[in-house]
Design an enzyme around this catalytic site. Structure first.
Site, PDB file in Angstrom:
ATOM      1  N   GLN A  83       7.107   3.019  -8.092  1.00 31.65           N
ATOM      2  CA  GLN A  83       7.607   4.090  -7.124  1.00 31.65           C
ATOM      3  C   GLN A  83       7.229   5.518  -8.540  1.00 31.65           C
ATOM      4  O   GLN A  83       6.121   4.804  -9.504  1.00 31.65           O
ATOM      5  CB  GLN A  83       9.229   4.151  -6.938  1.00 31.65           C
ATOM      6  CG  GLN A  83       9.072   2.992  -6.032  1.00 31.65           C
ATOM      7  CD  GLN A  83       9.162   2.031  -6.066  1.00 31.65           C
ATOM      8  OE1 GLN A  83      10.216   1.806  -7.519  1.00 31.65           O
ATOM      9  NE2 GLN A  83       9.215   1.346  -5.479  1.00 31.65           N
ATOM     10  N   LYS A 120      -0.848   3.091 -10.019  1.00 33.09           N
ATOM     11  CA  LYS A 120      -0.210   2.348 -11.305  1.00 33.09           C
ATOM     12  C   LYS A 120      -0.808   1.292 -11.418  1.00 33.09           C
ATOM     13  O   LYS A 120      -1.083   0.677 -12.555  1.00 33.09           O
ATOM     14  CB  LYS A 120       1.387   2.277 -11.061  1.00 33.09           C
ATOM     15  CG  LYS A 120       1.570   4.024 -11.105  1.00 33.09           C
ATOM     16  CD  LYS A 120       3.179   3.448 -10.592  1.00 33.09           C
ATOM     17  CE  LYS A 120       3.333   3.017  -9.518  1.00 33.09           C
ATOM     18  NZ  LYS A 120       3.540   4.069  -8.396  1.00 33.09           N
ATOM     19  N   ASN A 125       9.393  -3.153  -2.456  1.00 31.29           N
ATOM     20  CA  ASN A 125       8.652  -1.535  -1.439  1.00 31.29           C
ATOM     21  C   ASN A 125       7.885  -1.184  -2.376  1.00 31.29           C
ATOM     22  O   ASN A 125       7.150  -0.195  -1.711  1.00 31.29           O
ATOM     23  CB  ASN A 125      10.324  -0.432  -1.838  1.00 31.29           C
ATOM     24  CG  ASN A 125      10.567  -0.574  -3.191  1.00 31.29           C
ATOM     25  OD1 ASN A 125      10.853  -1.499  -4.119  1.00 31.29           O
ATOM     26  ND2 ASN A 125      11.725   0.441  -3.265  1.00 31.29           N
ATOM     27  N   ALA A 126       7.324  -1.565  -3.473  1.00 30.94           N
ATOM     28  CA  ALA A 126       6.246  -1.270  -4.263  1.00 30.94           C
ATOM     29  C   ALA A 126       5.356  -2.222  -3.366  1.00 30.94           C
ATOM     30  O   ALA A 126       5.176  -3.695  -3.233  1.00 30.94           O
ATOM     31  CB  ALA A 126       6.568  -1.843  -5.286  1.00 30.94           C
ATOM     32  N   GLY A 127       3.918  -1.467  -4.243  1.00 28.97           N
ATOM     33  CA  GLY A 127       2.374  -2.113  -3.748  1.00 28.97           C
ATOM     34  C   GLY A 127       1.646  -1.507  -4.253  1.00 28.97           C
ATOM     35  O   GLY A 127       1.065  -0.805  -4.687  1.00 28.97           O
ATOM     36  N   HIS A 128       1.185  -2.721  -5.663  1.00 23.53           N
ATOM     37  CA  HIS A 128       0.571  -2.569  -6.289  1.00 23.53           C
ATOM     38  C   HIS A 128      -0.914  -2.674  -5.968  1.00 23.53           C
ATOM     39  O   HIS A 128      -0.841  -4.131  -6.284  1.00 23.53           O
ATOM     40  CB  HIS A 128       0.927  -2.382  -7.775  1.00 23.53           C
ATOM     41  CG  HIS A 128       1.821  -1.736  -8.244  1.00 23.53           C
ATOM     42  ND1 HIS A 128       2.935  -1.682  -9.627  1.00 23.53           N
ATOM     43  CD2 HIS A 128       2.860  -0.802  -7.959  1.00 23.53           C
ATOM     44  CE1 HIS A 128       3.447  -0.913  -9.575  1.00 23.53           C
ATOM     45  NE2 HIS A 128       3.683  -0.183  -8.243  1.00 23.53           N
ATOM     46  N   ASP A 148       2.016   5.511  -5.469  1.00 25.90           N
ATOM     47  CA  ASP A 148       0.889   5.343  -5.216  1.00 25.90           C
ATOM     48  C   ASP A 148      -0.068   5.634  -5.918  1.00 25.90           C
ATOM     49  O   ASP A 148      -0.764   6.014  -5.591  1.00 25.90           O
ATOM     50  CB  ASP A 148       0.766   5.301  -4.136  1.00 25.90           C
ATOM     51  CG  ASP A 148       1.469   4.712  -2.694  1.00 25.90           C
ATOM     52  OD1 ASP A 148       2.245   3.566  -3.215  1.00 25.90           O
ATOM     53  OD2 ASP A 148       2.284   5.302  -1.842  1.00 25.90           O
TER      54      ASP A 148
HETATM   55  P1  GDP Z   1       0.286   1.931  -7.155  1.00 27.48           P
HETATM   56  O1  GDP Z   1       1.696   1.852  -5.750  1.00 27.48           O
HETATM   57  O2  GDP Z   1       0.748   3.322  -8.062  1.00 27.48           O
HETATM   58  O3  GDP Z   1      -0.035   0.782  -8.074  1.00 27.48           O
HETATM   59  O4  GDP Z   1      -0.637   2.724  -6.453  1.00 27.48           O
HETATM   60  P2  GDP Z   1      -1.209   1.906  -4.826  1.00 27.48           P
HETATM   61  O5  GDP Z   1      -1.869   1.025  -5.140  1.00 27.48           O
HETATM   62  O6  GDP Z   1      -0.637   1.620  -4.136  1.00 27.48           O
HETATM   63  O7  GDP Z   1      -2.137   2.956  -4.390  1.00 27.48           O
HETATM   64  C1  GDP Z   1      -3.196   3.498  -4.772  1.00 27.48           C
HETATM   65  C2  GDP Z   1      -4.686   2.828  -4.391  1.00 27.48           C
HETATM   66  O8  GDP Z   1      -5.955   3.289  -4.746  1.00 27.48           O
HETATM   67  C3  GDP Z   1      -5.158   1.646  -3.937  1.00 27.48           C
HETATM   68  O9  GDP Z   1      -5.983   1.008  -2.187  1.00 27.48           O
HETATM   69  C4  GDP Z   1      -6.084   1.483  -4.876  1.00 27.48           C
HETATM   70  O10 GDP Z   1      -7.202   0.574  -5.117  1.00 27.48           O
HETATM   71  C5  GDP Z   1      -6.810   3.036  -5.324  1.00 27.48           C
HETATM   72  N1  GDP Z   1      -7.728   3.358  -6.072  1.00 27.48           N
HETATM   73  C6  GDP Z   1      -7.398   3.502  -7.475  1.00 27.48           C
HETATM   74  N2  GDP Z   1      -7.272   4.161  -8.005  1.00 27.48           N
HETATM   75  C7  GDP Z   1      -8.887   4.940  -7.452  1.00 27.48           C
HETATM   76  C8  GDP Z   1     -10.089   5.445  -7.248  1.00 27.48           C
HETATM   77  O11 GDP Z   1      -9.863   6.331  -9.189  1.00 27.48           O
HETATM   78  N3  GDP Z   1     -10.596   5.777  -6.757  1.00 27.48           N
HETATM   79  C9  GDP Z   1     -10.105   5.877  -5.468  1.00 27.48           C
HETATM   80  N4  GDP Z   1     -11.151   5.902  -4.639  1.00 27.48           N
HETATM   81  N5  GDP Z   1      -9.369   4.962  -4.799  1.00 27.48           N
HETATM   82  C10 GDP Z   1      -9.088   4.307  -6.212  1.00 27.48           C
HETATM   83  P1  IMO Z   2       4.567   2.149  -5.676  1.00 26.94           P
HETATM   84  O1  IMO Z   2       5.391   1.691  -6.913  1.00 26.94           O
HETATM   85  C1  IMO Z   2       5.288   5.081  -2.817  1.00 26.94           C
HETATM   86  C2  IMO Z   2       9.514   5.099  -0.682  1.00 26.94           C
HETATM   87  C3  IMO Z   2       9.993   5.051   0.538  1.00 26.94           C
HETATM   88  C4  IMO Z   2      10.704   6.244   1.096  1.00 26.94           C
HETATM   89  C5  IMO Z   2      11.855   5.874  -0.472  1.00 26.94           C
HETATM   90  C6  IMO Z   2      12.345   5.096  -0.649  1.00 26.94           C
HETATM   91  O2  IMO Z   2       3.674   1.396  -4.741  1.00 26.94           O
HETATM   92  O3  IMO Z   2       3.847   3.457  -5.889  1.00 26.94           O
HETATM   93  P2  IMO Z   2      13.240   2.053  -0.435  1.00 26.94           P
HETATM   94  O4  IMO Z   2      12.142   1.381   0.927  1.00 26.94           O
HETATM   95  O5  IMO Z   2      12.766   2.457  -2.041  1.00 26.94           O
HETATM   96  O6  IMO Z   2      14.690   2.289  -0.294  1.00 26.94           O
HETATM   97  O7  IMO Z   2      12.156   4.531   0.069  1.00 26.94           O
HETATM   98  O8  IMO Z   2      10.673   6.104  -1.202  1.00 26.94           O
HETATM   99  N1  IMO Z   2       9.050   4.345  -1.216  1.00 26.94           N
HETATM  100  C7  IMO Z   2       7.612   4.625  -2.025  1.00 26.94           C
HETATM  101  N2  IMO Z   2       6.515   5.766  -1.343  1.00 26.94           N
HETATM  102  N3  IMO Z   2       4.845   4.151  -3.163  1.00 26.94           N
HETATM  103  C8  IMO Z   2       6.050   3.183  -3.889  1.00 26.94           C
HETATM  104  O9  IMO Z   2       6.385   2.035  -4.566  1.00 26.94           O
HETATM  105  C9  IMO Z   2       7.329   4.041  -3.099  1.00 26.94           C
HETATM  106  N4  IMO Z   2       8.939   3.080  -2.826  1.00 26.94           N
HETATM  107  C10 IMO Z   2       9.480   3.544  -1.943  1.00 26.94           C
HETATM  108  O10 IMO Z   2       8.025   5.772   1.873  1.00 26.94           O
HETATM  109  O11 IMO Z   2      10.119   7.614   0.822  1.00 26.94           O
HETATM  110 MG    MG Z   3       1.610   1.874  -3.931  1.00 26.44          MG
END
Ligand code: GDP
Ligand code: IMO
Ligand code: MG
Length: 425
Positions: free
Chosen positions: A225, A16, A38-41, A13
């Site tokens: 991740q 990415k 498991n990912a959420g981008h 998170d």
């Molecule tokens: P990822 O899994 O690495 O792609 O990250 P996520 O999307 O799960 O979590 C990052 C969160 O931070 C998302 O809600 C993005 O929209 C937000 N985000 C990304 N860059 C920034 C930033 O520079 N500032 C703020 N405030 N939010 C950001």
């Molecule tokens: P992105 O790509 C944050 C964490 C879970 C748990 C561990 C194992 O959005 O960064 P799993 O379901 O993979 O077997 O869970 O890994 N986890 C993440 N934490 N961002 C993620 O993906 C994750 N994908 C898995 O919370 O601790």
């Molecule tokens: Mg994420």
């Protein structure tokens, strides 16, 4: 050499999705190489927030081919829903391709994931419950069912039948469930999914990737991740079941390391973690709450509140080493805008000794305490800054500190979720 790899340097998170979207404009191809839903981008374009779980974050550029690589574990129902949601916003997905070697996630994987977590309460990992671990177990145990298996229904049925016998026995007799999977029903369900996605499936995804690489076209690998969730190099066993590190891109997409010239580590200006496991710089009180609220730190996939803490230089150094980082993208700088003082962990103290390298063993890690340096905050709004020179002096000092800890140069600084809120160096 045209391959760049984007990798999370913390516990996921890091942003990415945003960085991948940003770099995708110039890419011929973007590949997801490991993990699953498991990912959420998150990608924010104008007022619209897109949450991607399986589809590469390059999808918003019509000329960029987006490949779900062989290293991904794929839940077809989730993929179909994701395609549908994108289409509903008017976004095309014609440039999506899926490797026939990607492994399929079934209901029994999700059931095993949940059952294991429930049974082993003390060692609960806090997984996303998407069946990721059990699906990778089958892959490595050579029991997995790949997309390619859809091309022969008899083979598919036989593999599914073996798996169902074994998993039902385990779930019912060891985990105390009362489950009765119906092979025919699952076959009907999965072949219906296949019909919906088969136009997107490529038999030889590695050839597709190689063609782009050999023509010198720019190819971007999108890690899911993060380094600290890597099954080999993270806080084992509190990790995911794949290799998110840059090296994982080679096996998860199918090319050699000599092709990579850029490895971009994405790091938040602080640190978060979802699920259980060690987190040395975690802040449990008011400050942790402030980071969570300012940073909207709730899971993209599960909605769980993320644990928050100060930037960890030991984790950063570990990630720099394991991934061979050539560049750093620092995200969420704006979240620190209102802090008057900001701490950075520069080393650990373990049993009276100063430790600079991240301990492999989590029992040793449990004995470590962060050694902090305190830096003054900048207490002004950075969300509209697009030029490095316009950042407050204290923000620059903070960034210099992070770059020094990482021993890598910073190439991008993100100051907000929206696509345009970026400082390029
Ligand atoms: P990822 O899994 O690495 O792609 O990250 P996520 O999307 O799960 O979590 C990052 C969160 O931070 C998302 O809600 C993005 O929209 C937000 N985000 C990304 N860059 C920034 C930033 O520079 N500032 C703020 N405030 N939010 C950001
Ligand atoms: P992105 O790509 C944050 C964490 C879970 C748990 C561990 C194992 O959005 O960064 P799993 O379901 O993979 O077997 O869970 O890994 N986890 C993440 N934490 N961002 C993620 O993906 C994750 N994908 C898995 O919370 O601790
Ligand atoms: Mg994420």
């Amino acid at each position: 050499m045209p391959v760049s790899v984007i990798v999370g340097t913390q516990w996921g998170d890091e942003g990415k999705g945003k960085i991948t979207d940003l770099l995708s404009r110039d890419m011929e191809m973007v590949v997801r190489y490991q993990g699953g839903n498991n990912a959420g981008h998150t990608v924010v374009i104008g007022e619209t927030k897109y949450k991607l779980h399986l589809i590469p974050s390059g999808i918003f550029y019509d000329k960029t081919l987006c490949v779900i690589g062989n290293g991904v574990v794929l839940d077809p129902a989730v993929l179909i829903q994701e395609i549908k949601s994108l289409r509903e916003t008017g976004q095309k997905v014609a440039n999506l391709r899926i490797s026939s070697q990607a492994h399929l996630i079934f209901q029994y994987h999700r059931d095993l994931d949940a059952a294991q977590e429930e049974k082993h309460e003390a060692g609960r990992i806090g997984t996303t419950n998407r069946g990721i671990g059990p699906c990778y177990v089958d892959k490595f145990n050579r029991r997995g069912i790949r997309i390619w298996d859809f091309t022969n229904k008899d083979v598919f049925r036989q593999k599914l039948d073996w798996n169902i016998r074994e998993k039902s026995f385990l779930l019912n007799n060891y985990y105390g469930r009362n489950i009765n999977y119906n092979v025919d029903r699952i076959i009907d369900e999965y072949f219906a999914y296949y019909n919906e996605i088969k136009e997107l499936v490529v038999e030889e995804s590695t050839s597709l990737i190689h063609e782009a690489i050999s023509k010198g076209r720019k190819v971007l690998m999108e890690g899911a991740q993060g380094t600290m969730l890597d099954v080999d190099h993270g806080t084992y066993p509190y990790v995911t079941s794949s290799n998110p590190i840059s090296g994982g891109a080679c096996s998860g997409a199918g090319f050699g390391p000599s092709r990579v010239n850029t490895v971009i580590g994405v790091a938040k200006a602080y640190v978060t973690r979802v699920g259980s496991g060690p987190f040395p710089t975690e802040l449990e009180g008011e400050l942790g709450e402030k980071l969570r609220e300012r940073g909207a730190e709730y899971g993209t996939t599960t909605g769980r509140p993320r644990r928050c803490g100060w930037f960890d230089g030991v984790v950063m150094r570990h990630a720099a080493k394991i991934n061979g980082l050539t560049e750093l993208a620092i995200t969420k700088m704006d979240v620190l805008d209102s802090f008057d003082k900001i701490k950075v962990c520069v080393a650990y103290e373990c049993n009276g000794k100063k430790v600079m390298d991240f301990p492999t063993d989590i029992n040793r890690l449990a004995e470590c305490r962060p050694i902090y340096e305190e830096l003054p905050g900048w207490q002004s709004d950075t969300t509209k800054v697009t030029n490095y020179k316009d950042l407050p002096a204290n923000a620059k000092k903070y960034l210099e500190k992070l770059a020094k800890l990482a021993e890598a140069k910073i190439s991008l600084i993100s100051v907000g979720a929206e696509r345009g809120q970026i400082i390029k160096l």
